[in-house]
Design a protein around this motif. Sequence first.
Motif, PDB file in Angstrom:
ATOM      1  N   UNK A 114       0.818  -1.214   0.000  1.00  0.00           N
ATOM      2  CA  UNK A 114       0.000   0.000   0.000  1.00  0.00           C
ATOM      3  C   UNK A 114       0.853   1.266   0.000  1.00  0.00           C
ATOM      4  N   UNK A 115       2.012   1.191   0.659  1.00  0.00           N
ATOM      5  CA  UNK A 115       2.879   2.367   0.771  1.00  0.00           C
ATOM      6  C   UNK A 115       3.927   2.429  -0.332  1.00  0.00           C
ATOM      7  N   UNK A 116       3.933   1.394  -1.186  1.00  0.00           N
ATOM      8  CA  UNK A 116       4.940   1.308  -2.254  1.00  0.00           C
ATOM      9  C   UNK A 116       6.362   1.362  -1.690  1.00  0.00           C
ATOM     10  N   UNK A 117       6.567   0.663  -0.576  1.00  0.00           N
ATOM     11  CA  UNK A 117       7.897   0.620   0.022  1.00  0.00           C
ATOM     12  C   UNK A 117       8.823  -0.227  -0.845  1.00  0.00           C
ATOM     13  N   UNK A 118      10.117   0.077  -0.848  1.00  0.00           N
ATOM     14  CA  UNK A 118      11.066  -0.779  -1.564  1.00  0.00           C
ATOM     15  C   UNK A 118      10.963  -2.212  -1.048  1.00  0.00           C
ATOM     16  N   UNK A 119      11.090  -3.167  -1.927  1.00  0.00           N
ATOM     17  CA  UNK A 119      10.941  -4.566  -1.543  1.00  0.00           C
ATOM     18  C   UNK A 119      11.915  -4.962  -0.443  1.00  0.00           C
ATOM     19  N   UNK A 120      13.140  -4.444  -0.514  1.00  0.00           N
ATOM     20  CA  UNK A 120      14.139  -4.782   0.496  1.00  0.00           C
ATOM     21  C   UNK A 120      13.749  -4.240   1.869  1.00  0.00           C
ATOM     22  N   UNK A 121      13.110  -3.068   1.900  1.00  0.00           N
ATOM     23  CA  UNK A 121      12.688  -2.502   3.180  1.00  0.00           C
ATOM     24  C   UNK A 121      11.583  -3.342   3.810  1.00  0.00           C
ATOM     25  N   UNK A 122      10.646  -3.782   2.985  1.00  0.00           N
ATOM     26  CA  UNK A 122       9.569  -4.632   3.499  1.00  0.00           C
ATOM     27  C   UNK A 122      10.126  -5.951   4.021  1.00  0.00           C
ATOM     28  N   UNK A 123      11.062  -6.548   3.271  1.00  0.00           N
ATOM     29  CA  UNK A 123      11.689  -7.794   3.718  1.00  0.00           C
ATOM     30  C   UNK A 123      12.426  -7.584   5.037  1.00  0.00           C
ATOM     31  N   UNK A 124      13.055  -6.426   5.163  1.00  0.00           N
ATOM     32  CA  UNK A 124      13.784  -6.117   6.389  1.00  0.00           C
ATOM     33  C   UNK A 124      12.841  -6.046   7.585  1.00  0.00           C
ATOM     34  N   UNK A 125      11.701  -5.392   7.407  1.00  0.00           N
ATOM     35  CA  UNK A 125      10.734  -5.265   8.493  1.00  0.00           C
ATOM     36  C   UNK A 125      10.200  -6.634   8.906  1.00  0.00           C
ATOM     37  N   UNK A 126       9.892  -7.474   7.929  1.00  0.00           N
ATOM     38  CA  UNK A 126       9.403  -8.822   8.226  1.00  0.00           C
ATOM     39  C   UNK A 126      10.475  -9.627   8.959  1.00  0.00           C
ATOM     40  N   UNK A 127      11.711  -9.509   8.494  1.00  0.00           N
ATOM     41  CA  UNK A 127      12.827 -10.226   9.120  1.00  0.00           C
ATOM     42  C   UNK A 127      13.013  -9.783  10.570  1.00  0.00           C
TER      43      UNK A 127
END
Length: 404
Positions: A114-127
């Motif tokens: 929804x926020x169009x975050x960079x894929x790496x940032x989203x992966x980082x948050x999940x990690x």
Amino acid sequence: MIHRGIATFTLDEGKCPKWLFERLVRLGRGMLEIIIDEYGPEEFIKRIADPVWFQALGTVLAFDWNSSGLTTILTAALKEAIRGQEKDLGVFIAGGKGKTSRKTPEEIENWGDKLNLPQEQTKSLVYNSRLSAKVDSALVQDGFQIYHHAFFFSKKGSWAVVQQGMNTVNQTARRYHWYSDKTQINADETQINADNKTQTKTSAFSFVCEPHRGIVSELKQKFVLNLVSRQSGKTRDLSVQLVQAGYHSLIKDIQILRKHSSPIHQMAVLKINNRQITFLNLENEEFKFHPVILEDFSQSRYLEKILMKVCDIKPSGYETLLATAGMGPKTMRALALVSEIIYGAKPSYEDPARYSFAHGGKDATPYPVDRQTYDQTIEMMKRAVAKIKLDFSEKRRIIQNLEK
């Protein structure tokens, strides 16, 4: 740097009345809007990670200050309070209690889209969400089972975790706080995902060594396997070396503990030709309460299976070892015991929780009261309360609670 705090409370039963929850949501919405407007979303994330500030917020919203319900109800109320306003406020909350906690990764990913975050940032948050939960269940073995996990984050990448575990034996709950002031991508480091494939690890922090900042607790456990302690550094290093050496070498060490872990066999003995070497005598005072006596080292097909898997992967570090799918409390404990009993790398058995509040104690135990931090917390809450649209009597009651 990551900071984490721990708080311990009585285990609460029952449900929050509907009228009280609605009140918490209404008052919580007003508090958050004012605090974020005045200090910004990054400061709110930082504050929510402070065990005492979190506790003060719960007290302001009129929930029991010393019950486990404060954590779960306050988190749920805050999540409901900002529903539909997340983008405007710049703060996002994922997860919650029980089954909802297991939806945290999915909710983070949905917000990333929804926020169009960079894929790496989203992966980082999940990690970060997954590993913080795994650390407090597998590396801080204090007898508390994690049942609540909430992940707070901002669009810029700062995040906080508030999670809670229960101990049904002594009827208490313990709260764990994590905080990161920024998220960085380190292309030189890798992590292992659930599919055992390497990918860029978006973290420049140490999840596995002394991540605590402020710690609050009413109870201190007599025996805790604390693998995140600085004193457990050799144990962490040796655990990695054990799996890197290969499965056959490691399983031989496990077999030694299996053979000599019962009360009948009070020492581990290895015979080489005509020579006999004694590794451990459990009758010594030092090992009177050693977990090897209580540990079940009977044949465990799952333990052997996961050890074979991780030895084949050969993780480069302890964090990567922990991040491997299937590595849980028992497997990490088995590696720690082999490291200590056979190779002499003793981990810390000290409970990381303390008998104090993060602001200090009036008798200077464990350190003098931090008056500046204490006053700042109260003043921030007072200013927020003063701006909320409430009756004068209600505002006075809240401020009186803060000044107690």
